[in-house]
Design an enzyme around this catalytic site. Structure first.
Site, PDB file in Angstrom:
ATOM      1  CE  LYS A  22      -2.429   2.695   3.488  1.00  0.00           C
ATOM      2  NZ  LYS A  22      -1.349   3.314   4.249  1.00  0.00           N
ATOM      3  CG  ASN A  23       2.220   2.877   3.515  1.00  0.00           C
ATOM      4  OD1 ASN A  23       1.078   3.254   3.229  1.00  0.00           O
ATOM      5  ND2 ASN A  23       2.599   2.647   4.764  1.00  0.00           N
ATOM      6  CB  CYS A 122      -4.726   6.846  10.090  1.00  0.00           C
ATOM      7  SG  CYS A 122      -5.299   5.416   9.182  1.00  0.00           S
ATOM      8  NE  ARG A 127       0.130  10.684   9.815  1.00  0.00           N
ATOM      9  CZ  ARG A 127      -0.346   9.729   9.004  1.00  0.00           C
ATOM     10  NH1 ARG A 127      -1.633   9.461   8.971  1.00  0.00           N
ATOM     11  NH2 ARG A 127       0.472   9.045   8.227  1.00  0.00           N
ATOM     12  CG  ASP A 310       2.577   1.615   9.442  1.00  0.00           C
ATOM     13  OD1 ASP A 310       2.200   2.572  10.130  1.00  0.00           O
ATOM     14  OD2 ASP A 310       3.079   1.743   8.314  1.00  0.00           O
ATOM     15  NE  ARG A 402      -7.180   5.279   4.259  1.00  0.00           N
ATOM     16  CZ  ARG A 402      -6.287   5.823   5.082  1.00  0.00           C
ATOM     17  NH1 ARG A 402      -6.639   6.154   6.290  1.00  0.00           N
ATOM     18  NH2 ARG A 402      -5.056   6.053   4.693  1.00  0.00           N
TER      19      ARG A 402
HETATM   20  N1  EPU Z   1       7.100  14.339  10.651  1.00  0.00           N
HETATM   21  C1  EPU Z   1       7.346  15.652  10.941  1.00  0.00           C
HETATM   22  N2  EPU Z   1       7.384  16.533   9.898  1.00  0.00           N
HETATM   23  C2  EPU Z   1       7.206  16.157   8.613  1.00  0.00           C
HETATM   24  C3  EPU Z   1       6.936  14.798   8.326  1.00  0.00           C
HETATM   25  C4  EPU Z   1       6.898  13.907   9.378  1.00  0.00           C
HETATM   26  O1  EPU Z   1       7.525  16.050  12.082  1.00  0.00           O
HETATM   27  O2  EPU Z   1       7.253  17.004   7.722  1.00  0.00           O
HETATM   28  C5  EPU Z   1       7.063  13.355  11.760  1.00  0.00           C
HETATM   29  C6  EPU Z   1       5.707  12.663  11.908  1.00  0.00           C
HETATM   30  O3  EPU Z   1       4.820  13.425  12.693  1.00  0.00           O
HETATM   31  C7  EPU Z   1       6.092  11.340  12.525  1.00  0.00           C
HETATM   32  C8  EPU Z   1       7.463  11.046  11.904  1.00  0.00           C
HETATM   33  O4  EPU Z   1       7.944  12.298  11.434  1.00  0.00           O
HETATM   34  O5  EPU Z   1       6.250  11.498  13.903  1.00  0.00           O
HETATM   35  C9  EPU Z   1       7.447  10.052  10.767  1.00  0.00           C
HETATM   36  O6  EPU Z   1       6.469  10.429   9.823  1.00  0.00           O
HETATM   37  P1  EPU Z   1       6.593  10.051   8.276  1.00  0.00           P
HETATM   38  O7  EPU Z   1       6.657  11.293   7.490  1.00  0.00           O
HETATM   39  O8  EPU Z   1       7.689   9.052   8.110  1.00  0.00           O
HETATM   40  O9  EPU Z   1       5.194   9.364   8.040  1.00  0.00           O
HETATM   41  P2  EPU Z   1       4.282   9.468   6.764  1.00  0.00           P
HETATM   42  O10 EPU Z   1       5.143   9.530   5.541  1.00  0.00           O
HETATM   43  O11 EPU Z   1       3.244  10.499   6.936  1.00  0.00           O
HETATM   44  C10 EPU Z   1       4.243   6.911   6.311  1.00  0.00           C
HETATM   45  C11 EPU Z   1       3.181   5.871   6.152  1.00  0.00           C
HETATM   46  C12 EPU Z   1       2.549   5.559   7.493  1.00  0.00           C
HETATM   47  C13 EPU Z   1       3.637   5.119   8.469  1.00  0.00           C
HETATM   48  C14 EPU Z   1       4.746   6.182   8.538  1.00  0.00           C
HETATM   49  C15 EPU Z   1       5.913   5.768   9.403  1.00  0.00           C
HETATM   50  C16 EPU Z   1       2.336   6.315   3.951  1.00  0.00           C
HETATM   51  C17 EPU Z   1       1.240   6.826   3.111  1.00  0.00           C
HETATM   52  N3  EPU Z   1       2.151   6.374   5.251  1.00  0.00           N
HETATM   53  O12 EPU Z   1       3.569   8.063   6.806  1.00  0.00           O
HETATM   54  O13 EPU Z   1       1.662   4.480   7.270  1.00  0.00           O
HETATM   55  O14 EPU Z   1       3.072   4.934   9.741  1.00  0.00           O
HETATM   56  O15 EPU Z   1       5.241   6.461   7.215  1.00  0.00           O
HETATM   57  O16 EPU Z   1       6.504   4.631   8.904  1.00  0.00           O
HETATM   58  O17 EPU Z   1       3.338   5.832   3.459  1.00  0.00           O
HETATM   59  C18 EPU Z   1      -0.186   3.099   7.686  1.00  0.00           C
HETATM   60  O18 EPU Z   1       0.156   2.454   6.682  1.00  0.00           O
HETATM   61  O19 EPU Z   1      -1.068   2.704   8.499  1.00  0.00           O
HETATM   62  C19 EPU Z   1       0.475   4.372   7.948  1.00  0.00           C
HETATM   63  C20 EPU Z   1      -0.016   5.276   8.784  1.00  0.00           C
END
Ligand code: EPU
Length: 434
Positions: A22-23, A122, A127, A310, A402
């Protein structure tokens, strides 16, 4: 609206096939728009996030066609971005998922401009997307936030050295998407290393991008002036695989998990082994053989290759049947704890203290009416239902859909007694008012 019902206590046996990640999928689809001709992606999971992104792509003039093919390739999408235009992507579909933010990097890379509503997804606590914006600005974009939409505009994107203050999957991918066509060299330092990032870089490289160092914390990109169409096969979903591995450890006898890259799951497999679960690993399969009793362990979620956030929620469920006390600390999303109240409703002995969940086991869970507040909470509750005495009713199925293709069918094929029922008008009202 549907709910999922699970009659617990049936052992799981047999083989389950894992879908494409998915991701990865949610980044590969926006990435495809950077090409000048058609991109084919094979092995996409049939989940609502993928369908929503396909819809967004069509809103901005992308032409897509779907082809259902047999495993191992699964759903195939052909994306022809040649007649796309830079149109605003307002709220609506954008709000349905987090990954709509990948259109920021992709549209900025393609058109030097983008307007897009703030992403949804979610609720896991705050975030922010400050690191994405830091990257876009370093590449020369002007970024403003007006009335819930992000406006990005650049005369020309120029390569830059970008240090991420937080290791972020989304920011790493988004900056790559914007940088592959920027003039000159971009260096992303403190980049995330998740397998999904490597998958996106593989697609971009097949399209003609010049990227080095993915999978390490320094990614180097040499901008190119155009990108071409290509064919790409997505990697298997390590989180879906991990979810079934946890379900097998919780309620399985012998379960084979097929179509996995075992190296992507090392942190989970190490923890399951510490608990006393026997695991045999082959090229593309895991055989999980659970036995009772299992021992408690502590988990701290970390960026890859650490234990994935996750899988934290499904793992909490497994710990309810382990002997002793297990402590879970989510260092990525400290507020990702909404499943805990629901597990308590089912009889789990869990305390939350200083951002950690302390799980005392073993406890025999009891069937109950529970609500999935997010995707992985949903997976945690389904596993709880499989382990519980009696029948559990799980609402919030839209979150589960999802990310998990055909979860009820897959569990039935393993011997679970699980089914979907349409919710009555009264039940829908109750949920809305809760
Ligand atoms: N963060 C910041 N600033 C940013 C971006 C992130 O402070 O600009 C923080 C976030 O708040 C968090 C950490 O950095 O504490 C990591 O966030 P990341 O950006 O890595 O997460 P994401 O890209 O929004 C993806 C996955 C999530 C998964 C996370 C962590 C996708 C679409 N989503 O989210 O997947 O939990 O990486 O591995 O790829 C899920 O599949 O259920 C899911 C939520």
């Amino acid at each position: 609206m549907y709910k999922i019902l699970v009659e617990g206590g049936h052992p799981l046996n047999g083989k389950v096939r894992i879908n494409g990640a998915k991701n990865s999928a949610v980044a590969l689809i926006p990435a495809a728009i950077l090409a000048d001709s058609s991109v084919t992606i094979e092995g996409l999971p049939n989940i609502s996030d993928v369908v929503t992104l396909g819809g967004l792509l069509e809103e901005i003039g992308g032409e897509i066609s779907w082809e259902e093919s047999e495993p191992p390739l699964g759903n195939t999408i052909h994306i022809d971005p040649s007649s796309m235009v830079s149109m605003p992507l307002p709220n609506g579909k954008v709000k349905k998922l987090r990954a709509s933010y990948y259109f920021m990097g992709a549209m900025l890379g393609k058109f030097n401009k983008a307007v897009i509503g703030l992403p949804g997804g979610c609720f896991l606590g705050p975030r922010p997307i400050d690191q994405h914006i830091k990257g876009f600005e370093a590449l020369g974009a002007e970024v403003t936030n007006e009335q819930g939409a992000i406006y990005l505009q650049a005369k020309e994107l120029r390569g830059a050295r970008i240090y991420l203050d937080v290791v972020s999957v989304g920011a790493t991918i988004n900056i790559m998407l914007a940088a592959v066509k920027a003039k000159g060299k971009t260096i992303i330092e403190n980049a995330a290393k998740e397998p999904e990032i490597i998958d996106v870089a593989t697609l971009l490289t097949n399209m003609g991008a010049k990227i080095k160092g993915v999978g390490t914390d320094v990614i180097r990109i040499e901008g190119v002036s155009s990108l071409n169409g290509c064919k790409h096969t997505i990697i298997p979903d390590r989180i879906e695989a991990g979810t079934y591995a946890i379900a097998a450890a919780a309620q399985g006898q012998e379960v084979v998990i097929d179509n996995v890259i075992p190296q992507h799951l090392e942190s989970l497999l190490a923890k399951l082994r510490e608990m006393g679960v026997t695991i045999e690993v082959s090229d593309e399969q895991l055989l999980i053989m659970s036995k009772s009793p299992i021992k408690s362990v502590d988990i701290k979620t970390l960026v890859y290759p650490g234990f994935p956030t996750d899988l934290q929620q499904p793992f909490t469920t497994l710990l309810t049947k382990a002997q002793g006390t297990g402590i879970i600390t989510d260092t990525i999303y400290s507020a990702r704890l909404k499943h805990i109240d629901e597990l308590r409703r089912m009889g789990a002995a869990i305390k939350v203290q200083g951002g950690s969940a302390i799980i005392n086991g073993p406890v025999q869970l009891e069937g109950a009416r529970v609500k999935a507040s997010d995707l992985r909470a949903g997976a945690a509750l389904i596993i709880a239902g499989l382990m519980a005495d009696g029948v559990s009713e799980i609402t919030g199925v839209e979150h589960i859909e999802r990310g998990y293709e055909k979860i009820t069918d897959k569990l039935i094929s393993l011997g679970a007694n699980v089914w979907r029922e349409r919710m009555s008008g009264e039940e829908i009202e109750q949920i809305k008012n809760a």
